[in-house]
Design a protein around this motif. Structure first.
Motif, PDB file in Angstrom:
ATOM      1  N   GLU A   1       0.701  -1.151  -0.196  1.00  0.00           N
ATOM      2  CA  GLU A   1      -0.072   0.012  -0.029  1.00  0.00           C
ATOM      3  C   GLU A   1       0.920   1.245  -0.060  1.00  0.00           C
ATOM      4  N   GLN A   2       0.284   2.330  -0.616  1.00  0.00           N
ATOM      5  CA  GLN A   2       0.935   3.753  -0.546  1.00  0.00           C
ATOM      6  C   GLN A   2       0.719   4.454   0.667  1.00  0.00           C
ATOM      7  N   PRO A   3       1.489   5.199   1.140  1.00  0.00           N
ATOM      8  CA  PRO A   3       1.173   6.069   2.278  1.00  0.00           C
ATOM      9  C   PRO A   3      -0.089   6.834   1.981  1.00  0.00           C
ATOM     10  N   PRO A   4      -0.816   6.952   3.095  1.00  0.00           N
ATOM     11  CA  PRO A   4      -2.170   7.846   3.149  1.00  0.00           C
ATOM     12  C   PRO A   4      -1.749   9.349   2.892  1.00  0.00           C
ATOM     13  N   ARG A   5      -2.789   9.931   2.164  1.00  0.00           N
ATOM     14  CA  ARG A   5      -2.430  11.371   1.796  1.00  0.00           C
ATOM     15  C   ARG A   5      -2.709  12.060   3.121  1.00  0.00           C
ATOM     16  N   LEU A   6      -1.634  13.068   3.306  1.00  0.00           N
ATOM     17  CA  LEU A   6      -1.689  14.001   4.310  1.00  0.00           C
ATOM     18  C   LEU A   6      -2.362  15.306   3.905  1.00  0.00           C
ATOM     19  N   GLY A   7      -2.936  15.933   4.916  1.00  0.00           N
ATOM     20  CA  GLY A   7      -3.696  17.206   4.695  1.00  0.00           C
ATOM     21  C   GLY A   7      -2.875  18.345   5.366  1.00  0.00           C
ATOM     22  N   THR A   8      -3.433  18.621   6.671  1.00  0.00           N
ATOM     23  CA  THR A   8      -2.985  19.787   7.407  1.00  0.00           C
ATOM     24  C   THR A   8      -2.159  19.567   8.423  1.00  0.00           C
ATOM     25  N   LEU A   9      -1.441  20.403   8.751  1.00  0.00           N
ATOM     26  CA  LEU A   9      -0.644  20.171   9.962  1.00  0.00           C
ATOM     27  C   LEU A   9      -1.016  21.380  11.141  1.00  0.00           C
ATOM     28  N   TRP A  10      -1.507  21.118  12.147  1.00  0.00           N
ATOM     29  CA  TRP A  10      -1.889  22.304  13.273  1.00  0.00           C
ATOM     30  C   TRP A  10      -0.977  22.098  14.047  1.00  0.00           C
ATOM     31  N   THR A  11      -0.708  23.649  14.584  1.00  0.00           N
ATOM     32  CA  THR A  11       0.362  23.773  15.791  1.00  0.00           C
ATOM     33  C   THR A  11      -0.274  24.357  17.105  1.00  0.00           C
ATOM     34  N   LYS A  12       0.057  24.392  18.241  1.00  0.00           N
ATOM     35  CA  LYS A  12      -0.512  25.116  19.283  1.00  0.00           C
ATOM     36  C   LYS A  12       0.539  25.145  20.519  1.00  0.00           C
ATOM     37  N   ILE A  13       0.141  25.698  21.385  1.00  0.00           N
ATOM     38  CA  ILE A  13       0.896  25.960  22.313  1.00  0.00           C
ATOM     39  C   ILE A  13       0.127  25.585  23.692  1.00  0.00           C
ATOM     40  N   LYS A  14       0.674  25.111  24.636  1.00  0.00           N
ATOM     41  CA  LYS A  14      -0.107  24.839  26.065  1.00  0.00           C
ATOM     42  C   LYS A  14       0.553  25.148  27.056  1.00  0.00           C
ATOM     43  N   ALA A  15       0.021  25.922  27.862  1.00  0.00           N
ATOM     44  CA  ALA A  15       0.852  26.465  28.862  1.00  0.00           C
ATOM     45  C   ALA A  15       0.061  25.792  30.233  1.00  0.00           C
ATOM     46  N   SER A  16       0.852  25.317  31.258  1.00  0.00           N
ATOM     47  CA  SER A  16       0.216  24.978  32.214  1.00  0.00           C
ATOM     48  C   SER A  16       0.788  25.411  33.599  1.00  0.00           C
TER      49      SER A  16
ATOM     50  N   GLN B   1       9.506  -0.540  -0.462  1.00  0.00           N
ATOM     51  CA  GLN B   1      10.044   0.583   0.193  1.00  0.00           C
ATOM     52  C   GLN B   1       9.228   0.580   1.291  1.00  0.00           C
ATOM     53  N   ARG B   2       9.562   0.531   2.520  1.00  0.00           N
ATOM     54  CA  ARG B   2       8.410   0.323   3.537  1.00  0.00           C
ATOM     55  C   ARG B   2       8.884   1.917   4.469  1.00  0.00           C
ATOM     56  N   LEU B   3       9.839   2.757   4.119  1.00  0.00           N
ATOM     57  CA  LEU B   3      10.136   3.847   4.783  1.00  0.00           C
ATOM     58  C   LEU B   3       9.801   5.179   4.079  1.00  0.00           C
ATOM     59  N   VAL B   4       8.972   5.907   4.778  1.00  0.00           N
ATOM     60  CA  VAL B   4       8.701   7.305   4.098  1.00  0.00           C
ATOM     61  C   VAL B   4       9.194   8.324   5.138  1.00  0.00           C
ATOM     62  N   LEU B   5      10.027   9.131   4.903  1.00  0.00           N
ATOM     63  CA  LEU B   5      10.540  10.278   5.866  1.00  0.00           C
ATOM     64  C   LEU B   5      10.081  11.530   5.684  1.00  0.00           C
ATOM     65  N   LEU B   6       9.618  12.083   6.549  1.00  0.00           N
ATOM     66  CA  LEU B   6       9.085  13.541   6.470  1.00  0.00           C
ATOM     67  C   LEU B   6       9.804  14.683   7.334  1.00  0.00           C
ATOM     68  N   LEU B   7      10.641  15.450   6.756  1.00  0.00           N
ATOM     69  CA  LEU B   7      11.373  16.467   7.461  1.00  0.00           C
ATOM     70  C   LEU B   7      10.472  17.525   7.445  1.00  0.00           C
ATOM     71  N   TYR B   8      10.091  18.079   8.593  1.00  0.00           N
ATOM     72  CA  TYR B   8       9.308  19.114   8.569  1.00  0.00           C
ATOM     73  C   TYR B   8       9.653  20.205   9.400  1.00  0.00           C
ATOM     74  N   TYR B   9      10.193  21.301   9.415  1.00  0.00           N
ATOM     75  CA  TYR B   9      10.677  22.444  10.071  1.00  0.00           C
ATOM     76  C   TYR B   9       9.657  23.318  10.586  1.00  0.00           C
ATOM     77  N   LEU B  10       9.335  23.081  11.913  1.00  0.00           N
ATOM     78  CA  LEU B  10       8.280  23.878  12.442  1.00  0.00           C
ATOM     79  C   LEU B  10       8.632  24.950  13.148  1.00  0.00           C
ATOM     80  N   GLU B  11       8.345  26.334  12.839  1.00  0.00           N
ATOM     81  CA  GLU B  11       9.054  27.390  13.385  1.00  0.00           C
ATOM     82  C   GLU B  11       7.681  27.950  14.113  1.00  0.00           C
ATOM     83  N   THR B  12       7.974  28.210  15.519  1.00  0.00           N
ATOM     84  CA  THR B  12       6.996  28.695  16.452  1.00  0.00           C
ATOM     85  C   THR B  12       7.534  30.145  16.750  1.00  0.00           C
ATOM     86  N   SER B  13       6.780  31.187  16.604  1.00  0.00           N
ATOM     87  CA  SER B  13       7.046  32.485  16.882  1.00  0.00           C
ATOM     88  C   SER B  13       6.134  32.903  18.055  1.00  0.00           C
TER      89      SER B  13
END
Length: 367
Positions: free
Chosen positions: A288-303, A353-365
């Motif tokens: 099987e092929q990898p699933p199609r990705l959509g959106t990446l959400w980021t959030k900050i959590k303060a405790s 091929q069993r490995l798919v690598l995603l390098l995603y650089y997330l910048e949080t400002s």
């Protein structure tokens, strides 16, 4: 004249005389911006001047000018009766610096003359640590004393949570507050031995403190930690009742901490950012092929962990110590950004091929 009107007039006259007998005290800070509370950080000088005026001659003995830090905590304790409970409060004056006043700076004799303005300059330096007496309770961790003697930042006051330009949300709960004030009190000694001093005036001016802290070493995070998650796995299915056709694994390492720049005196500040690298792997059951990705959400959590008794260990969500009537934790989440990553990942043409690598650089400002 009725008794009630006589009492009302007497009370009004007494209040008027009391106000006239009190000196007017002002606190002026150097480089104070109109409309915003002055902000300081570690090592900064808090310089200013206390002015005292009076409508008529007033005798006094002492003037105390102090820089104070106070922590307050409120916890609503549950009761066995439905819908009832009581609130317990705790206070700690963790900092008190006193401005010495030379005898030559006082008027002689010590009388505030009517129509005259008396000035008393002051200078305080924001310390980088508190005295050891601020943490004299029992501790299970040797590093806790160092953490508890670090100067805490201003917290919980909406009038202080700003960058010099606009008010900001410091994501702190209403039941916790850390306040810093410049306080001035004018008093007169008792006329008889053993009596109490009379307070002629007492005023305070808020200041905001954002201390600089050293960068801490990376955390040691166990696999079953509830506070932090560096690895997550999930099965991928074509439907609710269908079997899985692969497994997604996402992992990351600890990013560098956010280094927040302190606002300058003119209100400008630089943004703080950090970068996280996410590794995404798909392990298919067959070809099987990898699933199609959509959106990446980021959030900050303060405790924010709070308590009306001293903490004897570092608080954590994985511990049950905060689920009590005297301790608690408050968490607030704020979204940061959302990004489409549908075109970031691509599958290999080799079905084996069993490995798919995603390098995603997330910048949080954080501004």
């Amino acid at each position: 004249m009725s008794t009630s009107s006589f009492v009302a007039r007497s009370t009004s006259t007494f209040e008027s005389l009391t106000k006239r007998s009190r000196p007017k005290v002002g606190i002026d800070l150097v480089d104070q911006k109109d409309g915003f509370v002055a902000s300081y950080t570690t090592g900064d000088k808090i310089e200013g001047e206390v002015t005292v005026t009076a409508e008529h001659d007033i005798q006094f003995d002492d003037i105390n000018i102090t820089f104070e830090g106070l922590a307050t905590t409120s916890v609503e304790r549950s009761s066995s009766l439905a819908g009832s409970g009581r609130t317990s409060n705790a206070y700690q004056a963790f900092l008190k610096l006193r401005q010495p006043i030379r005898q030559t700076e006082y008027p002689h004799p010590r009388i505030f003359e009517a129509g005259c303005t008396f000035r008393f300059p002051f200078t305080f330096v924001v310390p980088d640590h508190l005295l050891p007496q601020a943490c004299d309770h029992s501790k299970d961790n040797l590093h806790l004393r160092y953490a508890h003697t670090q100067l805490p930042p201003s917290l919980g006051d909406p009038m202080l949570a700003g960058d010099g330009v606009s008010l900001l949300d410091d994501m702190a709960p209403a039941m916790t507050r850390i306040s810093y004030v410049i306080k001035v009190s004018v008093s007169r000694k008792p006329s008889v031995e053993g009596g109490r001093s009379t307070s002629l005036a007492s005023v305070a001016k808020k200041v905001r403190v954002v201390p600089a802290v050293d960068e801490q070493p990376p955390l040691s995070i166990p696999d079953d930690c509830d506070d932090y998650c560096l690895r997550k796995e999930r099965d991928v299915r074509k439907g609710l009742l269908r079997g899985k056709y692969g497994r997604l694994v996402i992992a990351t390492s600890q990013p560098k901490p956010l280094q927040c720049d302190f606002p300058t005196r003119n209100g400008s500040s630089c943004s703080a950012s950090t970068v996280a690298t996410l590794h995404l792997r798909f392990d298919p059951v067959g070809d099987e092929q990898p699933p199609r990705l959509g959106t990446l959400w980021t959030k900050i959590k303060a405790s924010t962990f709070y308590s009306i008794i001293p903490w004897d260990k570092f608080p954590s969500r994985s511990s049950n110590t905060y689920w009590t009537n005297i301790r608690g934790v408050y968490a607030e989440t704020m979204p940061l950004s959302s990004r489409c990553i549908a075109s970031v990942i691509s599958a290999s043409s080799d079905a084996r091929q069993r490995l798919v690598l995603l390098l995603y650089y997330l910048e949080t400002s954080a501004n």
